[in-house]
Scaffold this motif. Sequence first.
Motif, PDB file in Angstrom:
ATOM      1  N   GLU A  64      11.774  14.743  26.465  1.00 36.90           N
ATOM      2  CA  GLU A  64      11.576  14.151  25.144  1.00 36.90           C
ATOM      3  C   GLU A  64      10.328  13.290  25.226  1.00 36.90           C
TER       4      GLU A  64
ATOM      5  N   GLN B 292       7.869  10.790  23.057  1.00 32.98           N
ATOM      6  CA  GLN B 292       7.636   9.982  21.869  1.00 32.98           C
ATOM      7  C   GLN B 292       6.170   9.581  21.854  1.00 32.98           C
TER       8      GLN B 292
ATOM      9  N   THR C 237      12.922  16.591  16.569  1.00 32.48           N
ATOM     10  CA  THR C 237      14.045  15.657  16.602  1.00 32.48           C
ATOM     11  C   THR C 237      14.086  14.944  15.257  1.00 32.48           C
TER      12      THR C 237
ATOM     13  N   LYS D 152      13.818  11.745  15.162  1.00 28.76           N
ATOM     14  CA  LYS D 152      13.098  10.496  15.409  1.00 28.76           C
ATOM     15  C   LYS D 152      11.623  10.703  15.094  1.00 28.76           C
TER      16      LYS D 152
ATOM     17  N   THR E 174       8.627  12.021  17.641  1.00 26.07           N
ATOM     18  CA  THR E 174       9.315  12.419  18.863  1.00 26.07           C
ATOM     19  C   THR E 174       9.581  13.919  18.856  1.00 26.07           C
TER      20      THR E 174
ATOM     21  N   ARG F 191      10.546  17.455  21.569  1.00 26.01           N
ATOM     22  CA  ARG F 191      11.094  17.883  22.853  1.00 26.01           C
ATOM     23  C   ARG F 191      10.335  19.110  23.315  1.00 26.01           C
TER      24      ARG F 191
ATOM     25  N   GLN G 216       2.188   7.137  24.600  1.00 20.96           N
ATOM     26  CA  GLN G 216       3.237   8.116  24.808  1.00 20.96           C
ATOM     27  C   GLN G 216       4.256   7.610  25.816  1.00 20.96           C
TER      28      GLN G 216
END
Length: 185
Positions: free
Chosen positions: A37, A39, A80, A82, A85, A87, A169
């Motif tokens: 994951e 972000q 996702t 979020k 974010t 994956r 990140q």
Amino acid sequence: MTLLRPAALTAAFTLALALGQIASAQTLPQRKPGLWEVQTQTQGAMAEMQKQMDETLARMPPAQRQQMEAMMRQQGVGMTNKPGTLRICLSPAMAAREGLHQPDPEMKCQHKFTPVSSREARYAFTCTGPGGPTQGEGRVWDYSPEGYQSESTIKGQHQGRPMTTQFKQSARWLGADCQGLKPLE
């Protein structure tokens, strides 16, 4: 929202991710293959694009969002709920080799890498491609097989105009099972 915006944003996320992988090609520990994951926070030219994409995705009807998610999964990117974010699935081959993922096969890049410690490095790159030259610099720290932090500044062109974007990140390994997500090679 056009398909170009998510593709451009995905390319930017992938490029930022690849910058973290530059470090793994040298003295930092090898990352674990599997589901990651990532972000990403942006400032500058790409920040508005990320914000628009997040807002558009939040307003999409479920069927349209599923279609968008399916398209992104085919490119090796899982969405996702979020903001900022995504994956990704890191293949065992990519984790084992020198980690340099070239997000666009038409781009040719040169990288400079400077280790600071066993968990930190600085890097710089220059790329040329159909969209014009791109250059950047940054650092990666708290680097381990299961996570890292990075920050970078990327300068290039978008639609013929100069642009500068800063990325921060944070990435973490979620497990060996990629949950059906296509691995990045």
